[in-house]
Design a protein around this motif. Sequence first.
Motif, mmCIF file in Angstrom:
data_model
loop_
_atom_site.group_PDB
_atom_site.id
_atom_site.type_symbol
_atom_site.label_atom_id
_atom_site.label_comp_id
_atom_site.label_asym_id
_atom_site.label_seq_id
_atom_site.Cartn_x
_atom_site.Cartn_y
_atom_site.Cartn_z
ATOM 1 N N LEU A 367 0.794 -1.055 -0.111
ATOM 2 C CA LEU A 367 0.090 -0.034 0.051
ATOM 3 C C LEU A 367 0.710 1.318 0.001
ATOM 4 C CD1 LEU A 367 -2.947 -0.817 2.643
ATOM 5 C CD2 LEU A 367 -3.058 -0.663 -0.017
ATOM 6 N N GLN A 368 2.212 1.225 0.489
ATOM 7 C CA GLN A 368 3.066 2.251 0.606
ATOM 8 C C GLN A 368 3.259 2.800 -0.869
ATOM 9 O OE1 GLN A 368 3.245 -0.180 2.615
ATOM 10 N NE2 GLN A 368 2.775 0.737 4.482
ATOM 11 N N ASP A 369 3.292 1.874 -1.735
ATOM 12 C CA ASP A 369 3.600 2.400 -3.313
ATOM 13 C C ASP A 369 2.283 2.847 -3.886
ATOM 14 O OD1 ASP A 369 5.964 1.029 -3.178
ATOM 15 O OD2 ASP A 369 5.189 -0.901 -3.158
ATOM 16 N N LEU A 370 1.266 3.154 -3.322
ATOM 17 C CA LEU A 370 0.054 3.607 -3.910
ATOM 18 C C LEU A 370 -0.404 4.893 -3.519
ATOM 19 C CD1 LEU A 370 -2.012 0.192 -3.994
ATOM 20 C CD2 LEU A 370 -1.097 1.235 -5.809
ATOM 21 N N LYS A 371 -0.720 5.739 -4.241
ATOM 22 C CA LYS A 371 -1.458 6.958 -3.836
ATOM 23 C C LYS A 371 -2.986 6.620 -3.212
ATOM 24 C CE LYS A 371 0.958 9.957 -6.827
ATOM 25 N NZ LYS A 371 0.940 10.876 -7.964
ATOM 26 N N GLU A 372 -3.528 7.577 -2.551
ATOM 27 C CA GLU A 372 -4.947 7.158 -1.874
ATOM 28 C C GLU A 372 -5.822 7.113 -3.064
ATOM 29 O OE1 GLU A 372 -2.871 9.579 -0.957
ATOM 30 O OE2 GLU A 372 -2.744 9.880 1.282
ATOM 31 N N ILE A 373 -5.666 8.068 -4.178
ATOM 32 C CA ILE A 373 -6.832 7.714 -4.994
ATOM 33 C C ILE A 373 -6.560 6.389 -5.718
ATOM 34 C CG2 ILE A 373 -5.488 8.976 -6.928
ATOM 35 C CD1 ILE A 373 -9.201 9.246 -6.232
ATOM 36 N N LEU A 394 -17.691 9.595 -8.108
ATOM 37 C CA LEU A 394 -17.388 9.023 -6.647
ATOM 38 C C LEU A 394 -15.858 9.401 -6.456
ATOM 39 C CD1 LEU A 394 -18.184 5.022 -7.521
ATOM 40 C CD2 LEU A 394 -19.548 6.734 -5.737
ATOM 41 N N GLU A 395 -15.103 9.595 -7.371
ATOM 42 C CA GLU A 395 -13.742 9.996 -7.006
ATOM 43 C C GLU A 395 -13.786 11.395 -6.480
ATOM 44 O OE1 GLU A 395 -10.859 9.673 -10.284
ATOM 45 O OE2 GLU A 395 -11.293 7.545 -10.490
ATOM 46 N N SER A 396 -14.665 12.211 -7.084
ATOM 47 C CA SER A 396 -14.695 13.772 -6.404
ATOM 48 C C SER A 396 -15.277 13.555 -5.077
ATOM 49 C CB SER A 396 -15.817 14.440 -7.285
ATOM 50 O OG SER A 396 -15.461 14.528 -8.968
ATOM 51 N N SER A 397 -16.163 12.705 -4.713
ATOM 52 C CA SER A 397 -16.557 12.626 -3.413
ATOM 53 C C SER A 397 -15.646 12.155 -2.429
ATOM 54 C CB SER A 397 -17.757 11.625 -3.291
ATOM 55 O OG SER A 397 -18.876 12.080 -3.997
ATOM 56 N N PHE A 398 -14.699 11.001 -2.809
ATOM 57 C CA PHE A 398 -13.741 10.448 -2.367
ATOM 58 C C PHE A 398 -12.708 11.503 -2.143
ATOM 59 C CE2 PHE A 398 -9.370 8.616 -1.980
ATOM 60 C CZ PHE A 398 -9.403 7.846 -1.147
ATOM 61 N N LYS A 399 -12.231 12.455 -2.914
ATOM 62 C CA LYS A 399 -11.366 13.458 -2.641
ATOM 63 C C LYS A 399 -11.691 14.418 -1.836
ATOM 64 C CE LYS A 399 -9.194 13.076 -7.273
ATOM 65 N NZ LYS A 399 -8.947 13.798 -8.747
ATOM 66 N N GLU A 400 -13.040 14.976 -1.832
ATOM 67 C CA GLU A 400 -13.497 15.887 -0.748
ATOM 68 C C GLU A 400 -13.528 15.217 0.534
ATOM 69 O OE1 GLU A 400 -17.561 18.057 0.061
ATOM 70 O OE2 GLU A 400 -17.338 16.933 -1.697
ATOM 71 N N LEU A 402 -11.432 12.996 1.625
ATOM 72 C CA LEU A 402 -9.724 12.707 1.979
ATOM 73 C C LEU A 402 -9.300 14.084 2.396
ATOM 74 C CD1 LEU A 402 -7.270 11.141 2.207
ATOM 75 C CD2 LEU A 402 -7.059 11.673 -0.170
ATOM 76 N N GLY A 403 -9.810 14.995 1.928
ATOM 77 C CA GLY A 403 -9.225 16.500 2.252
ATOM 78 C C GLY A 403 -10.072 17.132 3.668
ATOM 79 N N TRP A 404 -11.000 16.466 3.807
ATOM 80 C CA TRP A 404 -11.663 16.810 5.043
ATOM 81 C C TRP A 404 -10.765 16.110 6.193
ATOM 82 C CZ3 TRP A 404 -14.314 13.444 8.537
ATOM 83 C CH2 TRP A 404 -14.817 14.106 9.568
ATOM 84 N N MET A 405 -10.455 14.897 5.875
ATOM 85 C CA MET A 405 -9.819 14.149 7.122
ATOM 86 C C MET A 405 -8.473 14.635 7.098
ATOM 87 S SD MET A 405 -11.082 10.366 6.024
ATOM 88 C CE MET A 405 -10.164 9.659 7.400
ATOM 89 N N GLN A 406 -7.623 15.020 6.150
ATOM 90 C CA GLN A 406 -6.381 15.705 6.307
ATOM 91 C C GLN A 406 -6.546 16.833 6.963
ATOM 92 O OE1 GLN A 406 -5.267 15.751 2.309
ATOM 93 N NE2 GLN A 406 -4.386 13.496 2.281
ATOM 94 N N GLU A 407 -7.473 17.807 7.014
ATOM 95 C CA GLU A 407 -7.459 19.080 7.433
ATOM 96 C C GLU A 407 -7.866 18.692 8.919
ATOM 97 O OE1 GLU A 407 -10.686 21.279 5.876
ATOM 98 O OE2 GLU A 407 -9.656 21.562 3.812
ATOM 99 N N ARG A 408 -8.726 17.806 9.375
ATOM 100 C CA ARG A 408 -9.183 17.437 10.516
ATOM 101 C C ARG A 408 -7.610 16.947 11.257
ATOM 102 N NH1 ARG A 408 -12.439 12.164 12.070
ATOM 103 N NH2 ARG A 408 -10.472 11.511 11.379
ATOM 104 N N ASP A 409 -6.907 16.128 10.621
ATOM 105 C CA ASP A 409 -5.815 15.673 11.257
ATOM 106 C C ASP A 409 -4.560 17.030 11.779
ATOM 107 O OD1 ASP A 409 -6.764 13.016 11.231
ATOM 108 O OD2 ASP A 409 -5.485 12.755 9.227
#
Length: 411
Positions: A367-373, A394-400, A402-409
């Motif tokens: 998994l380390q070789d892969l990007k989240e998308i 679906l990808e747009s929703s996933f990116k949104e 993912l961005g929210w989770m990164q901001e929360r972190d």
Amino acid sequence: MKVLHTADWHLGKKFSHRDREQEHHAVLHWLVQYIITEKIELLIVAGDIFDTDNPPNYARKLYFNFLKQLVNTCCEDIVIVAGNHDSANMLDAPKELLKMLNVHVVGHISEDRAAQIIEIRGKEEGTLKAVVGAVPYLRDKDIRKSISGETYEERVENLRSGIQQHYQEIETALKPYQRKNIPVIVTGHLYAAGGDRVEERKNTIHLGIGGLGIIKAESFSEDFDYVALGHLHRPQRIDKNRPIWYSGTLIPLDFSELNYDQVVLTIEFEAKTIVKHQSVKVPLKRKIRTYKGTLEYIKEKLSNIEDEVELDTWLKIIVETTHYLPDLSNDLDEIIQGKPVEIIKLEQSKTQDTSIDNTAYQNLQSLQDLKEIEVFRMCAQQKGQIETEQLGELESSFKELLGWMQERDVE
């Protein structure tokens, strides 16, 4: 003497959050009528009368009404032992009252093995007809003391020794009856080696006596003329040379139990000899089916499903498809509208689609070789082929997300 062996009723059992009261009521009514018609003299229920240790009121009512209906019939004695699902305390609570009706209940074992030896004499306390060594589900604490620091293997071996010792003590207590030329019957609620578990449950091994193949046929004395077992839901004989039987369930308890009949076992003795052993198929009021195939096949099956049934048919549907079908549930509901059918479980099973290109991921090692998308796209492919427009949304929703989770972190 005619004996009927049954087990694993699981009164109070739910099926995907739906109760089974109507089915159990119907099957117990049939069982009473069968016992009377066939002039059964002794009924043995080898554990798991209830599905939980605190069953609903309707399940208790079914149990007591069943026993009440057998009062003053040809069935002069009933032997009931607890299973791993039962509350031994609850079963034992009315035992003294039930004993007045020749209903002999053994929930717990006692220090005195003689308390588990039940003489079958009928309601008039006449001639001794048979004797039963009533052994319920044996819990760890019932047969041995815990040893600090013991390994899993040591515990299994100690359990095996404890349960074998218990049956040896029952054998000793039954010795005086061997000379009386009557059937000597023993019960048990456990998993005996040689028994076949239901397929979907084979991966579940409980660290309890009921879940381990801890007892072999040789553990039961050859002096036992019949061994009536409960716990495994498939009716079966565990040794072709010995009368050691599981009776199985009265109704199928889940979708894994549809590939064999539900039966009760009748045994006819002349003195100590079994002269007739019969598996009697239980008539079921509700049909439970599994359909697996393409969407076209499933639709055809649902369109032609039988309408004349007493209770709604319950279905498990597995649709084989190369891509996810978002409106599948609604589409199938339209077909069965007005029919006595309910879809209990609906699954979509992905079939191989050669149009999907996995070469981009074949050389990736972790998994380390892969990007989240990329992980998201691979997961989407595993669920089935998704239309390009759908995948983009679906990808747009996933990116949104993912961005929210990164901001929360970061916060």
